[in-house]
Design an enzyme around this catalytic site. Structure first.
Site, PDB file in Angstrom:
ATOM      1  N   THR A 126      22.878 -60.921  -3.588  1.00 53.94           N
ATOM      2  CA  THR A 126      24.178 -60.199  -3.062  1.00 53.94           C
ATOM      3  C   THR A 126      25.489 -60.728  -3.906  1.00 53.94           C
ATOM      4  OG1 THR A 126      25.742 -59.938  -1.273  1.00 53.94           O
ATOM      5  CG2 THR A 126      24.306 -61.910  -1.162  1.00 53.94           C
ATOM      6  N   TYR A 150      26.337 -65.598   5.184  1.00 49.70           N
ATOM      7  CA  TYR A 150      25.554 -64.793   4.476  1.00 49.70           C
ATOM      8  C   TYR A 150      25.312 -65.104   2.876  1.00 49.70           C
ATOM      9  CZ  TYR A 150      23.774 -60.416   2.459  1.00 49.70           C
ATOM     10  OH  TYR A 150      23.597 -59.443   1.491  1.00 49.70           O
TER      11      TYR A 150
END
Length: 339
Positions: A126, A150
């Site tokens: 990501t 995250y």
């Protein structure tokens, strides 16, 4: 990439293949002639989202016995790893969930994969690994300093992959740093199907088809031209193609690993997306402005020169109107299915 006649293609294991991006990658693999097996625990994925040409196994990637059995039975030669949790604001509230589902589960999967002799691994990473970025596109050479659990959970897995590749000369990997994924398969075979979506475009098209009364814009006081967040939106089918290109490169050049941004190199603000959805839907999308969410950043845009040069990647769906039209068509199809 066109199939090479007569060339044997290895079976590919796709973890999280019943989810949004994973199901599109499964389509890309199958359309290109790769035998494909999917492992998914169906916590957030859907069994019906897996193309029937693929073999489906229900279970968790951290189940060593299940993963090893699947690899042996199907002769798996490569892995595309999508399974994990993906909502950055949620990770701030429940960080242990993300370190369990992303970092710890990936460690278990890697141990199983290495133990069974699989040597090619494509990882769903990501752009959140970068954290707060300077003005302008962010490149793979820039500092990685995630702002959320995250992002940190994904970066930890990237570092595990690098360490495994250093320890095993025959192992290589590609970590793909996604920017904002949107849209749906142009043929209507797959799309985002989860309930309570947090992604902007999914939420906006839900408003367009009457599933929501209004869209909530999280913050209008960012240092951007219109005050709303700017993101680099990439069509999910273009992203799926990147995974196939990555796999092909790993198979052809086992001595190299890669870390690549996946985006178009330009951004659109939240209000620009709302306008685009309104135009495609033929009606205004009502919205309210709320506060910023934990971990939200002002602008995140990819420098995508590396993926263009190393993989000769040329996107097929890189127009906002096209992404919106495919997303809206899929949402309308979901409404018909549930009617």
């Amino acid at each position: 990439m066109a199939s090479d006649a007569g060339r044997h293609k290895p079976t590919i294991l796709v973890t999280g293949g019943a989810g949004y991006i994973g199901s599109h990658a499964v389509l890309e693999l199958l359309d290109d002639g790769y035998p494909t097996v999917v492992i998914d625990n169906l916590v957030t994925g859907f069994r019906w989202a897996v193309d029937p040409r693929a073999h489906f196994v229900q279970g968790a990637v951290e189940d060593d016995a299940l993963v090893r059995k699947t690899i042996r039975e199907h002769g798996v030669g490569g892995v595309l790893h999508f399974a994990g949790s993906t909502v950055a604001p949620e990770s701030v509230i429940d960080p242990l969930k993300y370190y369990r589902n992303n970092t710890a589960a990936s460690r278990s999967l890697l141990e199983s994969v290495i133990g069974e002799g699989v040597r090619h691994f494509v990882f769903s990473s990501t752009a959140a690994v970068y954290g707060i970025t300077e003005d302008g596109p962010v490149s793979e050479r820039d500092r990685v300093e995630p702002e959320t659990p995250y992002g940190r959970s994904k970066l930890m897995t990237e570092r595990m992959l690098a360490d495994v590749a250093a320890a095993h000369d025959e192992f290589n990997y590609c970590a793909l740093r996604y920017f904002n994924v949107a849209g749906a398969d142009a043929l209507g075979r797959a799309g985002p199907s989860g309930i309570g979506a947090t992604h902007l475009m999914k939420a906006a098209v839900e408003v367009a088809v009457g599933k929501r009364e209004a869209l909530t814009i999280h913050g209008d006081d960012f240092a951007t031209p219109d005050g709303t967040g700017v993101r680099d939106y990439i069509h999910v089918s273009d992203l799926a193609r990147v995974h196939l290109l990555a796999l092909e490169r790993l198979l052809a050049d086992p001595g190299r690993s890669h870390v690549l941004n996946c985006g178009y190199g330009r951004g659109h603000s939240v209000l620009e997306v709302v306008t685009a959805v309104s135009e495609v839907a033929g009606r205004p999308i009502p919205y309210i402005v709320g506060g910023r969410r934990p971990g939200d950043l002002g602008s995140v845009i990819a420098d995508n020169q590396r993926i263009k040069s190393e993989f000769a990647w040329r996107p097929r769906y890189d127009e906002l109107a096209v992404i919106v039209a495919d997303a809206l068509r899929w949402e309308q199809e979901l409404v018909r299915r549930r009617a």
